[in-house]
Design an enzyme around this catalytic site. Structure first.
Site, PDB file in Angstrom:
ATOM      1  N   SER A  23      -8.201 -38.965  25.312  1.00  0.00           N
ATOM      2  CA  SER A  23      -8.415 -39.993  24.480  1.00  0.00           C
ATOM      3  C   SER A  23      -9.389 -40.975  25.424  1.00  0.00           C
ATOM      4  CB  SER A  23      -7.367 -40.840  23.852  1.00  0.00           C
ATOM      5  OG  SER A  23      -7.952 -41.875  23.294  1.00  0.00           O
ATOM      6  N   LYS A  24     -10.634 -41.152  24.487  1.00  0.00           N
ATOM      7  CA  LYS A  24     -11.561 -41.884  25.277  1.00  0.00           C
ATOM      8  C   LYS A  24     -11.601 -43.213  24.774  1.00  0.00           C
ATOM      9  CE  LYS A  24     -14.174 -38.067  26.763  1.00  0.00           C
ATOM     10  NZ  LYS A  24     -13.926 -37.772  28.062  1.00  0.00           N
ATOM     11  N   LYS A  75      -1.215 -40.205  12.132  1.00  0.00           N
ATOM     12  CA  LYS A  75      -1.991 -41.163  11.177  1.00  0.00           C
ATOM     13  C   LYS A  75      -1.275 -41.376   9.955  1.00  0.00           C
ATOM     14  CE  LYS A  75      -6.818 -40.391  13.083  1.00  0.00           C
ATOM     15  NZ  LYS A  75      -8.130 -40.084  12.722  1.00  0.00           N
ATOM     16  N   ASP A 112     -12.410 -44.950  10.350  1.00  0.00           N
ATOM     17  CA  ASP A 112     -12.911 -43.779  10.341  1.00  0.00           C
ATOM     18  C   ASP A 112     -14.224 -43.750   9.574  1.00  0.00           C
ATOM     19  OD1 ASP A 112     -11.589 -43.006  12.709  1.00  0.00           O
ATOM     20  OD2 ASP A 112     -10.314 -41.534  11.312  1.00  0.00           O
ATOM     21  N   GLY A 137     -15.517 -29.536   4.752  1.00  0.00           N
ATOM     22  CA  GLY A 137     -14.014 -29.762   5.189  1.00  0.00           C
ATOM     23  C   GLY A 137     -13.383 -30.784   4.215  1.00  0.00           C
ATOM     24  N   ALA A 138     -12.337 -30.692   3.929  1.00  0.00           N
ATOM     25  CA  ALA A 138     -11.588 -31.636   3.126  1.00  0.00           C
ATOM     26  C   ALA A 138     -10.175 -32.148   3.595  1.00  0.00           C
ATOM     27  CB  ALA A 138     -11.141 -30.764   1.753  1.00  0.00           C
ATOM     28  N   TYR A 227     -16.961 -34.481  18.554  1.00  0.00           N
ATOM     29  CA  TYR A 227     -17.656 -35.061  19.689  1.00  0.00           C
ATOM     30  C   TYR A 227     -17.607 -34.555  21.151  1.00  0.00           C
ATOM     31  CZ  TYR A 227     -13.535 -38.145  20.384  1.00  0.00           C
ATOM     32  OH  TYR A 227     -12.223 -38.337  20.429  1.00  0.00           O
TER      33      TYR A 227
HETATM   34  P1  NDP Z   1      -7.695 -32.012   9.390  1.00  0.00           P
HETATM   35  O1  NDP Z   1      -6.813 -31.102  10.231  1.00  0.00           O
HETATM   36  O2  NDP Z   1      -7.080 -32.891   8.471  1.00  0.00           O
HETATM   37  O3  NDP Z   1      -8.563 -31.034   8.646  1.00  0.00           O
HETATM   38  C1  NDP Z   1      -9.084 -29.854   8.966  1.00  0.00           C
HETATM   39  C2  NDP Z   1     -10.124 -29.262   7.966  1.00  0.00           C
HETATM   40  O4  NDP Z   1     -10.847 -28.254   8.976  1.00  0.00           O
HETATM   41  C3  NDP Z   1      -9.848 -28.688   6.800  1.00  0.00           C
HETATM   42  O5  NDP Z   1     -10.683 -28.975   5.786  1.00  0.00           O
HETATM   43  C4  NDP Z   1      -9.636 -27.056   7.191  1.00  0.00           C
HETATM   44  O6  NDP Z   1      -9.823 -26.309   6.050  1.00  0.00           O
HETATM   45  C5  NDP Z   1     -10.921 -27.140   8.079  1.00  0.00           C
HETATM   46  N1  NDP Z   1     -10.861 -25.832   8.859  1.00  0.00           N
HETATM   47  C6  NDP Z   1     -10.091 -25.827   9.907  1.00  0.00           C
HETATM   48  N2  NDP Z   1     -10.594 -24.747  10.660  1.00  0.00           N
HETATM   49  C7  NDP Z   1     -11.349 -23.891   9.711  1.00  0.00           C
HETATM   50  C8  NDP Z   1     -12.272 -22.845   9.818  1.00  0.00           C
HETATM   51  N3  NDP Z   1     -11.792 -21.773  10.699  1.00  0.00           N
HETATM   52  N4  NDP Z   1     -13.107 -22.483   8.814  1.00  0.00           N
HETATM   53  C9  NDP Z   1     -13.421 -23.337   7.840  1.00  0.00           C
HETATM   54  N5  NDP Z   1     -12.818 -24.592   7.623  1.00  0.00           N
HETATM   55  C10 NDP Z   1     -11.736 -24.976   8.627  1.00  0.00           C
HETATM   56  O7  NDP Z   1      -8.694 -32.597  10.557  1.00  0.00           O
HETATM   57  P2  NDP Z   1      -9.637 -33.894  10.452  1.00  0.00           P
HETATM   58  O8  NDP Z   1     -10.167 -34.019   9.178  1.00  0.00           O
HETATM   59  O9  NDP Z   1      -8.550 -34.831  10.832  1.00  0.00           O
HETATM   60  O10 NDP Z   1     -10.633 -33.675  11.552  1.00  0.00           O
HETATM   61  C11 NDP Z   1     -11.843 -33.157  11.455  1.00  0.00           C
HETATM   62  C12 NDP Z   1     -12.630 -33.025  12.437  1.00  0.00           C
HETATM   63  O11 NDP Z   1     -13.317 -34.331  12.426  1.00  0.00           O
HETATM   64  C13 NDP Z   1     -11.902 -32.763  13.865  1.00  0.00           C
HETATM   65  O12 NDP Z   1     -13.041 -31.918  14.484  1.00  0.00           O
HETATM   66  C14 NDP Z   1     -11.846 -34.022  14.427  1.00  0.00           C
HETATM   67  O13 NDP Z   1     -12.080 -33.887  15.938  1.00  0.00           O
HETATM   68  C15 NDP Z   1     -13.096 -34.943  13.543  1.00  0.00           C
HETATM   69  N6  NDP Z   1     -12.799 -36.332  13.732  1.00  0.00           N
HETATM   70  C16 NDP Z   1     -13.816 -37.204  14.454  1.00  0.00           C
HETATM   71  C17 NDP Z   1     -13.655 -38.454  14.471  1.00  0.00           C
HETATM   72  C18 NDP Z   1     -14.663 -39.106  15.229  1.00  0.00           C
HETATM   73  O14 NDP Z   1     -14.330 -40.590  15.758  1.00  0.00           O
HETATM   74  N7  NDP Z   1     -15.641 -38.655  15.815  1.00  0.00           N
HETATM   75  C19 NDP Z   1     -12.378 -39.067  13.872  1.00  0.00           C
HETATM   76  C20 NDP Z   1     -11.756 -38.070  12.800  1.00  0.00           C
HETATM   77  C21 NDP Z   1     -11.905 -37.097  12.886  1.00  0.00           C
HETATM   78  P3  NDP Z   1      -8.663 -26.086   5.202  1.00  0.00           P
HETATM   79  O15 NDP Z   1      -8.257 -27.112   4.290  1.00  0.00           O
HETATM   80  O16 NDP Z   1      -9.126 -24.677   4.414  1.00  0.00           O
HETATM   81  O17 NDP Z   1      -7.352 -25.681   6.064  1.00  0.00           O
END
Ligand code: NDP
Length: 283
Positions: A23-24, A75, A112, A137-138, A227
């Site tokens: 964590s940063k 969370k 966020d 993504g969802a 990031y």
């Molecule tokens: P979740 O685990 O809640 O959701 C993951 C999502 O990624 C789902 O929609 C999932 O699809 C999809 N997914 C995972 N692997 C694949 C794949 N191989 N192909 C297609 N879709 C895929 O994660 P979060 O929503 O919490 O986080 C998402 C991203 O956002 C992460 O990279 C996280 O690091 C980043 N993030 C960055 C923040 C920042 O401050 N910069 C803050 C919060 C998050 P499915 O539903 O089909 O499984």
């Protein structure tokens, strides 16, 4: 601004997760505190899985914990722990920040979405009104984005997801707030968007999405929420397609941290320095 009094005990804040070593947040919040002369310490806390509430209770009782950032996988535990929630936290169904009051309340919020929104509108100078937005993504991050982004009155937000049902559930749940369209990746082949946000965790497992450069033909801004990974496959596609502005999630990280800091301390820190500190060249 509180001036640092060397005799006063610093207020205690932390980020909690599992794992947490990466964590940063301590770097960000300690930089904010130093810049503003705020008397606080900010540490990482590793909570055992299933022990979120017990760990937080202990930190509050033994160290007077004043505020907490929450990361994966806690969370939703934090959401359930809070005694009071903002509307956007309720919409997201998860929180990334807690504030503990002297009367014993645990207030929960989710910064966020507004963190990324500020990055888009202020740092990237991109207004969203009337724009067509695509979110890939969802998951939890997308849930946090929808309410703040819909409040900017875009023409539409399309949510594309591998598991279509999850995108459809979001479109249903947010229908009252604006036009949210759910689809799978195959439906994107003939479409273009003004702003594209990559909010899957595919990059973290070294996987790529089934999208191609034509998706970015009319795109003015592309952001990968991941990031610190340099030019991800998503950003490489955006760059190859000639998207004028593209960036990773470092701005979102810095801005949501500033929102949390302001909520806790009543003063908003400048973010440019921490964003620069954390920026990894996109090459
Ligand atoms: P979740 O685990 O809640 O959701 C993951 C999502 O990624 C789902 O929609 C999932 O699809 C999809 N997914 C995972 N692997 C694949 C794949 N191989 N192909 C297609 N879709 C895929 O994660 P979060 O929503 O919490 O986080 C998402 C991203 O956002 C992460 O990279 C996280 O690091 C980043 N993030 C960055 C923040 C920042 O401050 N910069 C803050 C919060 C998050 P499915 O539903 O089909 O499984």
């Amino acid at each position: 601004m509180n001036s640092v009094n060397s005799t006063a005990m610093p207020d205690f804040y932390a980020v909690i997760g599992n794992p947490i070593a990466h964590s940063k947040s301590p770097l960000i919040h300690n930089t904010f505190a130093q810049t503003l002369g705020e008397n606080l310490v900010y540490e990482r806390v590793l909570a055992p899985l299933g022990e979120f509430a017990a760990t937080v209770d202990k930190l509050r009782a033994e160290r007077g914990l004043r505020g907490l950032n929450i990361t994966v996988p806690f969370k939703i535990d934090a959401y359930n722990y809070a005694t009071s929630l903002t509307q956007r936290a309720r919409d997201a169904g998860a929180i990334n920040c807690l504030k503990f009051t002297a009367s014993g309340d645990a207030l929960g919020d989710n910064f966020d979405g507004i963190g990324l929104l500020r990055d888009v509108v202020v740092n990237e100078n991109t207004a969203l009104q009337g724009k067509r937005i695509l979110i890939l993504g969802a998951g939890g991050a997308t849930r946090g984005l929808l309410s703040p982004f819909l409040a900017e009155k875009p023409a539409s937000i399309t949510v594309a997801n591998r598991t279509l049902e999850k995108a459809q559930a979001l479109a249903r749940d947010w229908a009252a707030q604006g036009e949210v369209i759910a689809c799978g990746y195959e439906a994107l082949s003939s479409q273009t968007f003004d702003v594209i946000l990559h909010a899957t965790s595919a990059t973290l497992s070294a996987q790529t999405l089934p999208i191609n450069a034509s998706l970015f033909a009319h795109c003015a801004l592309a952001i990968d929420l991941t990031y610190g990974k340099g030019l991800t496959p998503f950003l490489a596609l955006a760059k190859a397609a000639g998207v004028p502005r593209f960036n990773d999630g470092v701005g979102m990280l810095g801005e949501q941290a500033a929102d949390a800091f302001e909520w806790w301390r009543g003063v908003r820190p400048p973010t440019a320095e921490v964003i620069k500190l954390l920026t990894v060249p996109l090459v």
